[in-house]
Design a protein around this motif. Structure first.
Motif, mmCIF file in Angstrom:
data_model
loop_
_atom_site.group_PDB
_atom_site.id
_atom_site.type_symbol
_atom_site.label_atom_id
_atom_site.label_comp_id
_atom_site.label_asym_id
_atom_site.label_seq_id
_atom_site.Cartn_x
_atom_site.Cartn_y
_atom_site.Cartn_z
ATOM 1 N N LEU A 102 46.969 50.191 27.925
ATOM 2 C CA LEU A 102 45.509 50.114 27.842
ATOM 3 C C LEU A 102 44.825 51.455 28.059
ATOM 4 C CD1 LEU A 102 44.639 46.732 29.585
ATOM 5 C CD2 LEU A 102 44.911 47.241 27.155
ATOM 6 N N PHE A 103 45.430 52.327 28.867
ATOM 7 C CA PHE A 103 44.778 53.593 29.189
ATOM 8 C C PHE A 103 45.806 54.725 29.166
ATOM 9 C CE2 PHE A 103 42.958 50.117 31.754
ATOM 10 C CZ PHE A 103 41.716 50.016 31.137
ATOM 11 N N ALA A 104 45.388 55.886 28.677
ATOM 12 C CA ALA A 104 46.241 57.078 28.661
ATOM 13 C C ALA A 104 45.457 58.235 29.260
ATOM 14 C CB ALA A 104 46.676 57.407 27.237
ATOM 15 N N GLY A 105 46.143 59.066 30.026
ATOM 16 C CA GLY A 105 45.455 60.144 30.717
ATOM 17 C C GLY A 105 46.119 61.494 30.539
ATOM 18 N N THR A 106 46.146 62.238 31.618
ATOM 19 C CA THR A 106 46.700 63.589 31.610
ATOM 20 C C THR A 106 48.034 63.593 32.359
ATOM 21 O OG1 THR A 106 45.599 64.209 33.687
ATOM 22 C CG2 THR A 106 44.351 64.506 31.649
ATOM 23 N N LEU A 107 48.507 64.776 32.661
ATOM 24 C CA LEU A 107 49.767 64.930 33.389
ATOM 25 C C LEU A 107 49.705 64.308 34.774
ATOM 26 C CD1 LEU A 107 52.607 66.264 33.447
ATOM 27 C CD2 LEU A 107 51.513 68.291 34.408
ATOM 28 N N SER A 108 48.521 64.282 35.380
ATOM 29 C CA SER A 108 48.426 63.843 36.775
ATOM 30 C C SER A 108 47.365 62.780 37.038
ATOM 31 C CB SER A 108 48.143 65.051 37.680
ATOM 32 O OG SER A 108 46.933 65.680 37.289
ATOM 33 N N HIS A 109 46.725 62.269 35.974
ATOM 34 C CA HIS A 109 45.633 61.321 36.216
ATOM 35 C C HIS A 109 45.398 60.454 34.989
ATOM 36 C CE1 HIS A 109 41.895 59.701 37.787
ATOM 37 N NE2 HIS A 109 41.290 60.031 36.653
ATOM 38 N N VAL A 110 45.062 59.195 35.235
ATOM 39 C CA VAL A 110 44.639 58.315 34.155
ATOM 40 C C VAL A 110 43.439 57.510 34.648
ATOM 41 C CG1 VAL A 110 46.310 56.511 34.826
ATOM 42 C CG2 VAL A 110 45.331 56.511 32.524
ATOM 43 N N GLU A 111 42.410 57.453 33.841
ATOM 44 C CA GLU A 111 41.195 56.707 34.189
ATOM 45 C C GLU A 111 41.405 55.244 33.807
ATOM 46 O OE1 GLU A 111 37.756 56.914 36.199
ATOM 47 O OE2 GLU A 111 38.743 58.755 35.490
ATOM 48 N N VAL A 112 41.252 54.351 34.798
ATOM 49 C CA VAL A 112 41.505 52.927 34.581
ATOM 50 C C VAL A 112 40.210 52.147 34.810
ATOM 51 C CG1 VAL A 112 42.813 50.908 35.371
ATOM 52 C CG2 VAL A 112 43.918 53.157 35.275
ATOM 53 N N TYR A 113 39.922 51.208 33.911
ATOM 54 C CA TYR A 113 38.707 50.412 33.999
ATOM 55 C C TYR A 113 39.082 48.947 34.206
ATOM 56 C CZ TYR A 113 36.753 54.681 32.074
ATOM 57 O OH TYR A 113 36.401 55.988 31.881
ATOM 58 N N PRO A 114 38.958 48.444 35.442
ATOM 59 C CA PRO A 114 39.367 47.064 35.752
ATOM 60 C C PRO A 114 38.758 46.009 34.845
ATOM 61 C CG PRO A 114 38.951 48.269 37.770
ATOM 62 C CD PRO A 114 38.502 49.161 36.650
ATOM 63 N N ARG A 115 37.483 46.160 34.476
ATOM 64 C CA ARG A 115 36.844 45.146 33.651
ATOM 65 C C ARG A 115 37.451 45.070 32.247
ATOM 66 N NH1 ARG A 115 30.708 46.269 35.760
ATOM 67 N NH2 ARG A 115 30.862 45.001 37.656
ATOM 68 N N GLU A 116 37.984 46.202 31.766
ATOM 69 C CA GLU A 116 38.660 46.186 30.471
ATOM 70 C C GLU A 116 39.951 45.377 30.552
ATOM 71 O OE1 GLU A 116 37.738 47.342 27.477
ATOM 72 O OE2 GLU A 116 35.796 47.788 28.384
ATOM 73 N N ILE A 117 40.624 45.473 31.700
ATOM 74 C CA ILE A 117 41.854 44.702 31.905
ATOM 75 C C ILE A 117 41.533 43.214 31.938
ATOM 76 C CG2 ILE A 117 43.741 44.236 33.523
ATOM 77 C CD1 ILE A 117 43.545 47.173 34.407
ATOM 78 N N VAL A 118 40.500 42.848 32.678
ATOM 79 C CA VAL A 118 40.093 41.439 32.773
ATOM 80 C C VAL A 118 39.646 40.925 31.413
ATOM 81 C CG1 VAL A 118 38.432 39.844 33.786
ATOM 82 C CG2 VAL A 118 39.486 41.610 35.207
ATOM 83 N N ARG A 119 38.908 41.732 30.679
ATOM 84 C CA ARG A 119 38.434 41.319 29.357
ATOM 85 C C ARG A 119 39.613 41.014 28.426
ATOM 86 N NH1 ARG A 119 35.287 45.327 28.420
ATOM 87 N NH2 ARG A 119 33.370 44.300 29.066
ATOM 88 N N GLU A 120 40.643 41.878 28.473
ATOM 89 C CA GLU A 120 41.814 41.658 27.633
ATOM 90 C C GLU A 120 42.597 40.432 28.086
ATOM 91 O OE1 GLU A 120 44.246 42.455 24.372
ATOM 92 O OE2 GLU A 120 42.294 43.296 24.935
ATOM 93 N N ALA A 121 42.667 40.213 29.407
ATOM 94 C CA ALA A 121 43.373 39.037 29.947
ATOM 95 C C ALA A 121 42.707 37.751 29.493
ATOM 96 C CB ALA A 121 43.418 39.115 31.471
ATOM 97 N N ILE A 122 41.389 37.722 29.520
ATOM 98 C CA ILE A 122 40.648 36.526 29.075
ATOM 99 C C ILE A 122 40.848 36.314 27.573
ATOM 100 C CG2 ILE A 122 38.343 35.567 28.767
ATOM 101 C CD1 ILE A 122 37.563 37.013 31.381
ATOM 102 N N LYS A 123 40.856 37.410 26.846
ATOM 103 C CA LYS A 123 41.007 37.353 25.387
ATOM 104 C C LYS A 123 42.319 36.689 24.983
ATOM 105 C CE LYS A 123 41.148 40.457 21.385
ATOM 106 N NZ LYS A 123 41.066 41.895 20.967
ATOM 107 N N VAL A 124 43.397 36.967 25.734
ATOM 108 C CA VAL A 124 44.716 36.404 25.381
ATOM 109 C C VAL A 124 45.070 35.190 26.226
ATOM 110 C CG1 VAL A 124 45.539 38.634 24.563
ATOM 111 C CG2 VAL A 124 45.980 37.972 26.932
ATOM 112 N N ASN A 125 44.090 34.755 27.054
ATOM 113 C CA ASN A 125 44.277 33.570 27.903
ATOM 114 C C ASN A 125 45.428 33.753 28.896
ATOM 115 O OD1 ASN A 125 43.467 30.989 28.736
ATOM 116 N ND2 ASN A 125 44.997 29.979 27.455
ATOM 117 N N ALA A 126 45.483 34.908 29.521
ATOM 118 C CA ALA A 126 46.537 35.191 30.502
ATOM 119 C C ALA A 126 46.185 34.594 31.862
ATOM 120 C CB ALA A 126 46.730 36.696 30.639
ATOM 121 N N SER A 127 47.201 34.096 32.555
ATOM 122 C CA SER A 127 47.025 33.564 33.900
ATOM 123 C C SER A 127 47.377 34.583 34.972
ATOM 124 C CB SER A 127 47.892 32.308 34.095
ATOM 125 O OG SER A 127 47.478 31.273 33.248
#
Length: 221
Positions: free
Chosen positions: A139-164
């Motif tokens: 879902l997210f790609a960053g640099t050598l030492s850091h990646v920016e992660v957005y929790p709401r994007e994870i939840v949105r994708e989980a709801i989209k695929v009906n994940a439990s």
């Protein structure tokens, strides 16, 4: 004519199973023949000592491999083919398995997907209510030492695929799997967002070079 040295690990595999082979014997099975003045087992041992491990050998760059005496472009292509074959095997296996009930299987899959990446990648495995894999996504790609992660994007994708439930994972290109303070903070934020949508976070694994750390095993989830 087939060398006796090559036949030895092959016969051992047929007799006792592939798991019975040491790293040296397994490498010899693929290389098949030695090089000038060395049988295949001696050469395999020398290569593993030179590169430090099977991981070190299979992840080495072309120049590093071809600078070693006896290893040309053909050997480099063969080794890279072995590494890619393993990666694709685990990718297929995780989609075909009924459930991800084995922590070791999850680790093997994530190692195959993330250990060689040169920048931080945040991957999520989405599961149904019986822990069967629905999909996995980088879902997210960053640099050598850091990646920016957005929790709401994870939840949105989980709801989209009906994940439990979810398994989170990211790599440390430095090779050290010890989680950072930032890793623990973002995990708590993701868990909080998932809680309100009744989605469980089963684990967060940090992947290094040949090592990994499980938040669940540490009692952090």
């Amino acid at each position: 004519m087939e060398s006796m040295e090559y036949a030895m690990p092959r016969e051992k595999m047929l007799r006792s199973g592939i798991e019975a082979l040491s790293d040296v014997e397994l490498l010899a099975l693929f290389l098949r023949t030695g090089t000038r003045g060395k049988d295949v087992l001696s050469w395999s041992l020398e290569l593993l000592q030179h590169f430090g491990s099977l991981y070190g050998l299979l992840s080495a760059e072309r120049k590093e491999i071809t600078e070693v005496y006896g290893m040309g472009v053909a050997t480099y292509a063969q080794l890279k083919g072995i590494a890619e074959l393993a990666k694709r095997y685990y990718n297929t296996r995780v989609q075909k398995e009924i459930s991800l009930s084995s922590t070791d299987m999850v680790r093997e899959f994530l190692q195959s997907q993330l250990a060689d990446e040169e920048r931080e990648i945040f991957l999520v495995i989405f599961l149904d209510n019986q822990n069967r894999v629905i999909k996995h996504s980088r879902l997210f790609a960053g640099t050598l030492s850091h990646v920016e992660v957005y929790p709401r994007e994870i939840v949105r994708e989980a709801i989209k695929v009906n994940a439990s439930s979810l398994i989170l994972a990211h790599n440390h290109p430095s090779g050290l799997a010890e989680p950072s303070k930032a890793d623990r903070i973002i995990t708590k934020e993701i868990m909080k967002c998932c809680y309100f949508m009744d989605i469980r976070v089963l684990d967060h694994l940090v992947i290094g070079h040949g090592e990994s750390v499980s938040f669940a095993e540490r009692g952090w989830i």
